[in-house]
Design a protein around this motif. Structure first.
Motif, short mmCIF file in Angstrom:
data_model
loop_
_atom_site.label_atom_id
_atom_site.label_comp_id
_atom_site.label_asym_id
_atom_site.label_seq_id
_atom_site.Cartn_x
_atom_site.Cartn_y
_atom_site.Cartn_z
N ALA A 92 -2.44 -14.83 1.65
CA ALA A 92 -1.70 -14.12 0.54
C ALA A 92 -2.73 -14.08 -0.51
O ALA A 92 -3.69 -14.78 -0.72
CB ALA A 92 -0.78 -15.10 0.01
N GLY A 93 -2.43 -12.66 -1.18
CA GLY A 93 -3.49 -12.58 -2.22
C GLY A 93 -4.55 -11.66 -1.87
O GLY A 93 -5.52 -11.24 -2.76
N LEU A 94 -4.74 -11.03 -0.66
CA LEU A 94 -5.84 -10.15 -0.25
C LEU A 94 -5.46 -8.72 -0.87
O LEU A 94 -4.44 -8.32 -0.23
CB LEU A 94 -5.99 -10.26 1.19
N GLU A 95 -6.12 -8.30 -1.60
CA GLU A 95 -5.98 -6.80 -1.84
C GLU A 95 -6.03 -6.01 -0.70
O GLU A 95 -7.15 -5.99 0.29
CB GLU A 95 -7.13 -6.36 -3.09
N LEU A 96 -5.03 -5.00 -0.27
CA LEU A 96 -4.94 -4.31 0.82
C LEU A 96 -4.22 -3.26 0.68
O LEU A 96 -3.18 -3.16 0.14
CB LEU A 96 -4.49 -5.46 1.96
N SER A 97 -4.54 -2.07 1.43
CA SER A 97 -3.71 -0.74 1.32
C SER A 97 -4.64 -0.10 2.68
O SER A 97 -5.42 -0.42 3.46
CB SER A 97 -4.09 0.04 -0.04
N GLU A 98 -3.51 0.99 2.89
CA GLU A 98 -4.17 1.67 4.14
C GLU A 98 -5.49 2.28 3.87
O GLU A 98 -6.13 2.47 4.98
CB GLU A 98 -3.13 2.91 4.20
N ALA A 99 -5.81 2.65 2.70
CA ALA A 99 -7.22 2.96 2.34
C ALA A 99 -8.34 2.15 2.86
O ALA A 99 -9.56 2.64 3.24
CB ALA A 99 -7.42 3.29 1.09
N ASP A 100 -8.04 0.83 2.99
CA ASP A 100 -9.03 -0.10 3.53
C ASP A 100 -9.03 0.00 5.09
O ASP A 100 -10.38 -0.36 5.43
CB ASP A 100 -8.72 -1.61 3.01
#
Length: 364
Positions: free
Chosen positions: A32-40
């Motif tokens: 938990a806590g990993l910054e993540l989006s489709e853009a990554d």
């Protein structure tokens, strides 16, 4: 069907078929806590997607990733991350003819032998398109590894008999073959063009260098770091051989030539004078660069006439129609990178419980 899941803590399960409605992956065990989006994730899929150049299949797929679960307000929640890729350019009619015979070099016969049934539309689960789901998972693993100071770099080492003789890292992304040697890339491009004109295909190799891995990663018996990396890369459909460090050339060397002597570096830390072992000793990382390479066979679907057998037991000659890559290597570079990252991250997470000091430092 068993065997669609890989990993112990950072665990991935891929699903879907080449010509089905969609395919995707579920990641379980992502912290938990990993910054993540489709853009990554999208840039990695863009490196793998079809239709990018004359060296790839003309099938056009945007391969736009969609995260369905496991992320809230831009960060991972610790729950399973589910991601989906919709198939939008499949042409299943191109494959209707092959339902009656077995394509040379493909899994048609073995699927029939195992299940008594097969999805002949592009190969179903055995299609290279399944690797798109692996790349999506690998992008997440790469991001976590980068935060730990670990860098994973894969590139094309050879196409046919054209092999790199120089290594310029920034050149990898400057050509569609992902070769770190501009001159070799030009020669390889001409070779692919010549092979394509003969309605044939060509194989090659991909090398991956991982730096920043601390000593001590990997389990010393069945889950050796090199054993798990080899399994991960061998699970890529077209891979027929994997080497670590000097690889098969060690069979011709003496111990005095192959052993990496230990020495002290400029900071008085233990180091190796050479790296014939490829950064792994006894199945455990030794702190130096991990070097692994995979050999890929040529694309089996070719227009050149080949001999086979149909379901009626008759010998026939066929030429495979449809949209196919003349060479698999360029699109497979990011797949090697992804599978390497997933495997390494999983073993690094396992390693957190290898000593009492590690456990105490966490809970205290």
């Amino acid at each position: 069907m068993a065997g669609s899941t890989l990993g112990t803590i950072f665990k991935i399960s891929t699903w879907g078929e080449s010509h089905g409605k969609a395919l995707g992956v579920v990641i379980d065990g992502c912290p938990a806590g990993l910054e993540l989006s489709e853009a990554d994730i999208q840039p990695y899929l863009n490196r793998r997607k079809p239709g990018q150049s004359a060296y790839t299949t003309p099938r056009k797929e945007a391969d736009e990733i969609e995260i369905l679960s496991g992320v809230f307000e831009g960060k991972t929640t610790g729950t399973p991350i589910s991601m989906i890729l919709y198939n939008k350019s499949q042409q299943s009619k191109d494959y209707s003819e092959i339902a009656s015979y077995y394509r040379p070099g493909h899994a048609d016969y073995t699927f029939d032998a195992k299940y008594g049934f097969r999805d002949y539309r592009g190969g179903g689960r055995s299609s290279g398109r399944e690797t798109a789901a692996r790349v999506a998972a690998g992008a997440v693993a790469v991001k976590i590894l980068k935060s730990l100071g670990v860098d994973v770099t894969a590139y094309t080492r050879s196409i046919g008999d054209i092999q790199i003789s120089d290594f310029v890292k920034k050149e990898i992304m400057n050509n569609m073959l992902y070769m770190p040697d501009r001159e070799a890339a030009v020669k390889a491009g001409k070779l692919i063009e010549a092979v394509s004109k003969e309605h044939d295909s060509i194989g090659g190799s991909i090398e991956c260098i991982i730096n920043g891995v601390p000593a001590g990663i990997g389990e010393p018996v069945f889950d050796k770091l090199d054993a798990n990396l080899a399994k991960a890369l061998m699970s890529i459909g077209a891979v027929k051989g994997v080497e670590i460090g000097d690889g098969i050339s060690v069979a011709k060397k003496r111990g005095s030539e192959n052993n990496d002597f230990f020495c002290l570096d400029d900071n008085n830390n233990i180091a190796k004078c050479t790296n014939h072992s490829g950064g792994i000793l006894g199945g455990i990382s030794d702190g130096s660069d991990i070097i692994i390479r995979a050999s890929f066979k040529a694309t089996p679907s070719i227009l050149k006439e080949q001999q086979t057998v149909n379901k009626n037991g008759e010998e026939i000659n066929v030429s495979i129609k449809g949209r196919h890559d003349p060479v698999i290597i360029p699109r497979a570079v990011v797949v090697v990178e992804a599978m390497t990252a997933v495997t390494l991250l999983d073993l690094m997470l396992i390693n957190m419980s290898s000593t009492m000091d590690n456990i105490k430092s966490f809970y205290n």
